[in-house]
Design an enzyme around this catalytic site. Structure first.
Site, PDB file in Angstrom:
ATOM      1  N   GLU A   1       1.030  -1.323   0.453  1.00  0.00           N
ATOM      2  CA  GLU A   1      -0.166   0.309   0.070  1.00  0.00           C
ATOM      3  C   GLU A   1       0.551   1.227  -0.236  1.00  0.00           C
ATOM      4  O   GLU A   1       0.596   1.891  -0.045  1.00  0.00           O
ATOM      5  CB  GLU A   1      -0.934  -0.054   0.935  1.00  0.00           C
ATOM      6  CG  GLU A   1      -2.321  -0.715   0.806  1.00  0.00           C
ATOM      7  CD  GLU A   1      -3.088  -1.337   2.040  1.00  0.00           C
ATOM      8  OE1 GLU A   1      -4.355  -1.213   1.777  1.00  0.00           O
ATOM      9  OE2 GLU A   1      -2.670  -1.575   3.187  1.00  0.00           O
TER      10      GLU A   1
ATOM     11  N   ASP B   1     -18.875   4.954  15.457  1.00  0.00           N
ATOM     12  CA  ASP B   1     -18.167   5.019  14.631  1.00  0.00           C
ATOM     13  C   ASP B   1     -19.023   4.649  13.470  1.00  0.00           C
ATOM     14  O   ASP B   1     -20.035   5.930  13.272  1.00  0.00           O
ATOM     15  CB  ASP B   1     -17.508   3.719  14.708  1.00  0.00           C
ATOM     16  CG  ASP B   1     -16.672   3.027  14.453  1.00  0.00           C
ATOM     17  OD1 ASP B   1     -15.930   4.033  13.568  1.00  0.00           O
ATOM     18  OD2 ASP B   1     -15.429   2.887  14.516  1.00  0.00           O
TER      19      ASP B   1
END
Length: 333
Positions: free
Chosen positions: A218, A269
């Site tokens: 990544e 969240d």
């Protein structure tokens, strides 16, 4: 590319998109309440809070930047597009970049701004927010990077972390790539080296949301999205075993301890609901380095800042897949 080059472009192109707040506000709920109020009033301004306390209750050395991803225009600027190209053009540009890869380059500490200051490894010196009324306590909401213990590829992803005490965090894992790294290290009785990137160019964080496979590096895909190789530097604690972004504002280095669990949550969240409390792995903080004039960043979970950060990268992926079947598709939201 770093956070400062991005802020310079914002000040030049859309100066009304950055609000600098110089009167004092509380890191316990008040700042997040102010950001939530901006959302209710449909104001998409980034906000820099310069007069805040740290977790010890003393004046913070570090200003705090919030609401960076609260508008598509801001995300367009992160990819070098004009704010007017924040709709379909942004999605097409993301689609074009998400498959690109740029090999990162490694620099020495003298060429890495994030190495300018090594401070005490004490989380209470930082302005870490308590976001929601029922949260367990203050949470870091930025990205963590780690190296696959077997293949050596890098993962970089968002994970909420509860600040348990000055030297320990409790990290909530979704059962994805970083969890897989940790599970394999834990099987061997080993700690997993990790680092939190507290402030970087917004394209860096958008690159964290590309839908990669576990074999993909990544750091390479982030560089592809940024349009230039990501500059890395050996970490203070682990050296070349863990390379960290050289142009970050701040790096918190630590290790996820094997066979240790503590209670984490509840925390408000992504869903807009509280994630329940549960046992999660413990991170021992080993070192903190930063720029001389570092800014911290935070994302208000469950609000527009969080939702767009997740949505913009995914729209390009979804568009590409649909276009393969329905070539006349115009756009995706």
């Amino acid at each position: 590319m770093d956070l400062r080059t991005y802020i310079d472009s914002v000040k030049h192109l859309v100066p009304d998109r950055l609000l600098e707040v110089n009167d004092k506000h509380d890191i316990h709920l008040e700042i997040c309440a102010m950001i939530a109020d901006l959302e209710k009033r449909k104001q998409e301004t980034m906000v820099l809070f310069s007069k805040i306390d740290n977790l010890s209750g003393e004046p913070s050395e570090f200003p705090l930047l919030m609401n960076v991803f609260a508008s598509r225009a801001a995300c367009a600027l992160a990819l070098g597009l004009s704010p007017e190209h924040a709709g379909r053009e942004l999605m097409i540009e993301f689609q074009a970049r998400e498959a690109r890869r740029e090999q990162p380059v490694v620099v020495g500490a003298a060429d890495a701004p994030v190495k300018q200051v090594k401070m005490d490894a004490n989380l209470y010196l930082l302005p870490v927010l308590t976001h929601h009324v029922a949260d367990r306590g203050p949470y870091l909401t930025m990205t963590w990077c780690a190296r696959d213990p077997d293949t050596g590829v890098y993962n970089s992803s968002f994970h909420r972390c509860y600040v348990r005490d000055p030297n320990h965090l409790v990290m909530f894992f979704e059962r994805r790539h970083l969890w897989d790294y940790y599970a394999r290290a834990e099987e061997r009785g080993e700690a997993l080296p990790v680092a939190c990137v507290v402030g970087h160019h917004p394209a860096y964080y958008l690159g964290n949301c590309i839908l990669n496979g576990i074999a993909d590096d990544e750091y390479e895909s982030i560089g592809g999205l940024m349009g230039e190789p990501l500059r890395l530097v050996p970490s203070e604690t682990f050296g070349e075993e863990l390379l960290v972004p050289a142009d970050a504002e701040m790096i918190i280095e630590g290790r996820v301890l094997p066979h240790q669990r503590e209670m984490e949550g509840p925390f408000g969240d992504f869903t807009g609901l509280y994630g329940p409390a549960g046992e999660s792995p413990v991170v021992e903080v080993m070192a903190v380095t930063h720029r001389r004039d570092a800014w911290c960043m935070d994302i208000l979970a469950g609000h527009r800042d969080h939702r767009l950060l997740g949505a913009v990268p995914k729209e390009g992926s979804i568009y590409r897949k649909i276009q393969a079947v329905v070539p006349t598709v115009r756009s995706v939201c």
